[in-house]
Design a protein around this motif. Structure first.
Motif, PDB file in Angstrom:
ATOM      1  N   THR A   1       1.173 -12.480   7.280  1.00  0.00           N
ATOM      2  CA  THR A   1       0.383 -11.496   6.736  1.00  0.00           C
ATOM      3  C   THR A   1       1.142 -10.414   6.113  1.00  0.00           C
ATOM      4  O   THR A   1       2.397 -10.120   6.395  1.00  0.00           O
ATOM      5  N   GLU A   2       0.647  -9.572   4.842  1.00  0.00           N
ATOM      6  CA  GLU A   2       1.195  -8.726   4.481  1.00  0.00           C
ATOM      7  C   GLU A   2       0.682  -7.344   5.038  1.00  0.00           C
ATOM      8  O   GLU A   2      -0.408  -6.924   5.230  1.00  0.00           O
ATOM      9  N   ALA A   3       1.667  -6.286   5.470  1.00  0.00           N
ATOM     10  CA  ALA A   3       1.084  -5.030   6.247  1.00  0.00           C
ATOM     11  C   ALA A   3       1.306  -3.997   5.150  1.00  0.00           C
ATOM     12  O   ALA A   3       2.208  -4.164   4.196  1.00  0.00           O
ATOM     13  N   GLU A   4       0.259  -3.183   5.328  1.00  0.00           N
ATOM     14  CA  GLU A   4       0.364  -1.890   4.343  1.00  0.00           C
ATOM     15  C   GLU A   4       1.619  -1.036   4.451  1.00  0.00           C
ATOM     16  O   GLU A   4       2.064  -0.997   5.705  1.00  0.00           O
ATOM     17  N   TYR A   5       2.104  -0.594   3.648  1.00  0.00           N
ATOM     18  CA  TYR A   5       3.279   0.487   3.520  1.00  0.00           C
ATOM     19  C   TYR A   5       2.939   1.670   3.942  1.00  0.00           C
ATOM     20  O   TYR A   5       1.975   2.312   3.572  1.00  0.00           O
TER      21      TYR A   5
END
Length: 52
Positions: free
Chosen positions: A42-46
């Protein structure tokens, strides 16, 4: 000439990250398979780092 037998329906293949489905035969009688991949990560927010 030999008669063509109808191809049996193959059930969907299920693994952890991959699903395969049988496609319908085309005009020449070729039956292909469709592969559907699930995402590995999954891609996490920066978030900007805190200032020291």
């Amino acid at each position: 000439m030999s008669e063509k037998k109808p191809t049996p329906k193959v059930p969907d293949g299920q693994t952890r990250f991959l699903t395969t489905r049988q496609k319908k035969p085309n005009e020449k009688g070729f039956i292909g398979y469709e592969t559907i991949w699930d995402s590995f990560q999954t891609e996490a927010e920066y978030e900007t780092p805190k200032r020291p």
